[in-house]
Design a protein around this motif. Structure first.
Motif, PDB file in Angstrom:
ATOM      1  N   SER A 115       0.339  88.599  -5.901  1.00 44.45           N
ATOM      2  CA  SER A 115      -0.459  87.383  -5.855  1.00 44.45           C
ATOM      3  C   SER A 115      -1.849  87.591  -6.454  1.00 44.45           C
ATOM      4  O   SER A 115      -2.620  88.433  -5.979  1.00 44.45           O
ATOM      5  N   GLN A 116      -2.169  86.806  -7.503  1.00 45.32           N
ATOM      6  CA  GLN A 116      -3.492  86.903  -8.112  1.00 45.32           C
ATOM      7  C   GLN A 116      -4.571  86.458  -7.141  1.00 45.32           C
ATOM      8  O   GLN A 116      -5.670  87.029  -7.121  1.00 45.32           O
ATOM      9  N   SER A 117      -4.275  85.472  -6.320  1.00 43.34           N
ATOM     10  CA  SER A 117      -5.279  85.003  -5.356  1.00 43.34           C
ATOM     11  C   SER A 117      -5.592  86.080  -4.326  1.00 43.34           C
ATOM     12  O   SER A 117      -6.744  86.217  -3.878  1.00 43.34           O
ATOM     13  N   GLU A 118      -4.578  86.865  -3.945  1.00 48.06           N
ATOM     14  CA  GLU A 118      -4.811  87.947  -2.987  1.00 48.06           C
ATOM     15  C   GLU A 118      -5.624  89.065  -3.633  1.00 48.06           C
ATOM     16  O   GLU A 118      -6.527  89.636  -3.009  1.00 48.06           O
ATOM     17  N   ILE A 119      -5.323  89.381  -4.892  1.00 45.86           N
ATOM     18  CA  ILE A 119      -6.086  90.393  -5.623  1.00 45.86           C
ATOM     19  C   ILE A 119      -7.545  89.962  -5.722  1.00 45.86           C
ATOM     20  O   ILE A 119      -8.469  90.729  -5.413  1.00 45.86           O
ATOM     21  N   ASP A 120      -7.752  88.715  -6.160  1.00 44.95           N
ATOM     22  CA  ASP A 120      -9.120  88.208  -6.288  1.00 44.95           C
ATOM     23  C   ASP A 120      -9.823  88.194  -4.939  1.00 44.95           C
ATOM     24  O   ASP A 120     -11.023  88.502  -4.843  1.00 44.95           O
ATOM     25  N   GLY A 121      -9.081  87.859  -3.878  1.00 37.51           N
ATOM     26  CA  GLY A 121      -9.680  87.809  -2.558  1.00 37.51           C
ATOM     27  C   GLY A 121     -10.190  89.150  -2.088  1.00 37.51           C
ATOM     28  O   GLY A 121     -11.275  89.254  -1.492  1.00 37.51           O
ATOM     29  N   ILE A 122      -9.418  90.200  -2.358  1.00 33.07           N
ATOM     30  CA  ILE A 122      -9.843  91.547  -1.971  1.00 33.07           C
ATOM     31  C   ILE A 122     -11.108  91.939  -2.727  1.00 33.07           C
ATOM     32  O   ILE A 122     -12.097  92.401  -2.133  1.00 33.07           O
ATOM     33  N   VAL A 123     -11.091  91.745  -4.033  1.00 35.79           N
ATOM     34  CA  VAL A 123     -12.238  92.141  -4.845  1.00 35.79           C
ATOM     35  C   VAL A 123     -13.465  91.321  -4.479  1.00 35.79           C
ATOM     36  O   VAL A 123     -14.591  91.851  -4.390  1.00 35.79           O
ATOM     37  N   ASN A 124     -13.291  90.045  -4.223  1.00 33.19           N
ATOM     38  CA  ASN A 124     -14.440  89.199  -3.899  1.00 33.19           C
ATOM     39  C   ASN A 124     -14.991  89.468  -2.508  1.00 33.19           C
ATOM     40  O   ASN A 124     -16.187  89.258  -2.251  1.00 33.19           O
ATOM     41  N   GLN A 125     -14.148  89.946  -1.607  1.00 32.88           N
ATOM     42  CA  GLN A 125     -14.653  90.371  -0.307  1.00 32.88           C
ATOM     43  C   GLN A 125     -15.602  91.553  -0.486  1.00 32.88           C
ATOM     44  O   GLN A 125     -16.669  91.621   0.138  1.00 32.88           O
TER      45      GLN A 125
END
Length: 501
Positions: free
Chosen positions: A402-412
């Motif tokens: 999931s791209q949204s999950e990847i982005d979520g981790i990095v943005n956290q």
């Protein structure tokens, strides 16, 4: 609290003489088995193996951080790490090669002695016995993973051998080393507790074993570069993801909102720490066996003269301190708290002259100055919860997650750092984020190798950073290091040299 080291100094002295004699081969001494008689003896023994991790942080500094684009330290060649930064091909005579080799095998030796000698008669309680074996196997696996990442093929010593027997054991295939690492960590996961009472703070947990096995799976899944190095091109991402999710769901670890507090001397063993190397500043002695020299290796001598009561640091004379590279500093965005905390950009020396020479300060605290430069009391993080999250993002990128999950981790991670969110994170973006998050923690070179980008990134970096024109073109053989000549001289033909040296 750091309980596990306070009781091992005497035990360490038991092994010091025989360990000093192991500079030519990783040979165990079965006669030491006479020491092990009961549960208390084995507790001392396993704590001695933890204590032998004292050089872990310096190995990561020299052989991963200095090797990477995080450090520009070409120097004049008088510093042992300059040839590492320069990708010179004469490293078989560099003592940092033998230091890394010997320090890893020292821990393996002590772990083997525990595993080989423990039994029901000496340690009657099965849970205690299993826990000790699990600790020993974790420590053995940790050091074999370092050996394979640094040197590729290495001899496997999975039990005590006599000197004669050891001289018949050559370098094993990388796949065999990974087989040992994998089985040791599987065993450790099943036998280690998820947490400990406060009196045993610092001991390895089942969650740490899961995280280390995930790191090993990612490493062996990396490209092989056409050499006998740490990457084997395997697809172990699914196995890694399962383990990483287990660690993430473990209530013993969690998110820490303030970046600086993760490394606070008064906040050690916080939820971001999955496993770290414990260090003690007792305020009185300079015993390197309980403290760490790591911060001293990062600051400049002229800074120390105005801030510390003892000598130390690298002279600011062009000989090549372990300086953060201009490229690393430039990569940090405005307002990023991580470089503000981790790097001191300038200072005024004892003569009132400004010194515009950046230096790492991540592990230094002027509120916790030790008795001497060898004895800083700051733990060194081996695996952090943030690392586990970002390894998961790496796996998701590799497997089409999931791209949204990847982005979520990095943005956290970025939100904590005080920088704006991003979208459509790819591998290059993830690597850059890891670079800033873990600067000075010795992960960068390993990350580049595992990603398959080490050669391209390092050559591009050198082309723009190396004003002195001292860094050699990086090639596949540079992925692993030279076997030190001392090892080659143990017995003619026992070990072969890695190609390129």
């Amino acid at each position: 609290m750091k309980k596990i080291y306070l009781i091992i100094i005497g035990l360490t002295l038991v092994f010091t003489a025989c360990e000093d004699d192991l500079n030519l081969a990783p040979i165990s001494d079965p006669s030491a088995a006479n020491f092990y008689n009961n549960t208390e003896d084995f507790e001392l023994a396993i704590n001695g193996a933890y204590n032998a991790l004292g050089d872990y942080s310096t190995n990561q500094l020299y052989l991963s951080e200095v090797r990477s684009d995080n450090v520009y330290s070409v120097g004049t060649g008088v510093r042992l790490w300059n040839p590492i930064n320069n990708f010179e091909r004469t490293l078989q005579s560099n003592s940092l090669m033998s230091d890394a080799w010997n320090s890893c095998y020292r821990v393996i030796y002590l772990a083997n002695m525990v595993i080989d000698n423990i039994d029901e008669g000496k340690v009657p309680d099965s849970d205690t016995r299993d826990r000790m074996i699990g600790e020993a196997k974790f420590l053995r696996a940790l050091n074999y993973l370092d050996l394979v990442r640094f040197f590729g093929r290495v001899p496997i010593f999975d039990e005590p051998y006599s000197p004669t027997e050891a001289l018949e054991i050559g370098r094993a295939p990388v796949s065999d080393v990974y087989t040992l690492i994998e089985q040791d960590l599987i065993d450790a996961i099943s036998s280690l507790p998820s947490s400990y009472p406060t009196s045993m703070t610092g001991k390895v947990t089942s969650g740490a074993a899961q995280a280390l096995l995930a790191r090993a799976y990612l490493t062996m899944s990396g490209p092989d570069y056409g050499i006998d190095g740490p990457g084997m091109g395997l697809d172990k991402y699914g196995d890694a993801l399962t383990l990483l999710n287990q660690v993430i769901s473990n209530p013993n670890y969690g998110w820490v909102d303030d970046y600086a507090s993760i490394f606070d001397y008064d906040n050690e063993n916080n939820p971001d720490i999955v496993f770290d190397i414990q260090a003690i500043n007792d305020g009185a002695t300079g015993d390197r066996g309980i403290g760490t020299i790591l911060p001293t290796l990062m600051y400049l001598e002229s800074w120390a003269k105005i801030n510390l009561p003892f000598a130390g640091g690298v002279p600011n004379d062009g000989t090549g301190g372990i300086d953060p590279s201009d490229d690393l500093i430039a990569s940090c965005e405005e307002g990023d708290v991580r470089d503000d905390f981790s790097i001191l950009m300038s200072y005024v020396d004892e003569n009132g002259n400004p010194v515009d020479n950046p230096q790492y300060q991540k592990f230094v605290s002027l509120n916790h100055i030790p008795a001497d430069r060898f004895n800083w009391g700051i733990n060194f993080p081996v695996i952090r919860y943030t690392d586990v999250l970002m390894m998961k993002a790496e796996v998701l990128l590799r497997t089409g997650g999931s791209q949204s999950e990847i982005d979520g981790i990095v943005n956290q991670v970025r939100e904590r750092a005080g920088v704006d969110p991003v979208s459509n994170v790819d591998m290059d973006m993830l690597l850059e984020e890891r670079r800033k998050e873990f600067m000075a923690e010795g992960l960068r070179w390993h990350d580049l190798v595992r990603s398959g980008k080490a050669i391209d990134v390092m050559n591009a970096w050198a082309a723009s950073e190396d004003d002195a024109d001292k860094i050699n073109t990086v090639v596949a053989n540079d992925i692993i290091y030279a076997i030190h000549q001392d090892q080659l001289d143990v017995k003619e033909g026992l070990y072969d040299q890695n190609p390129g040296y």
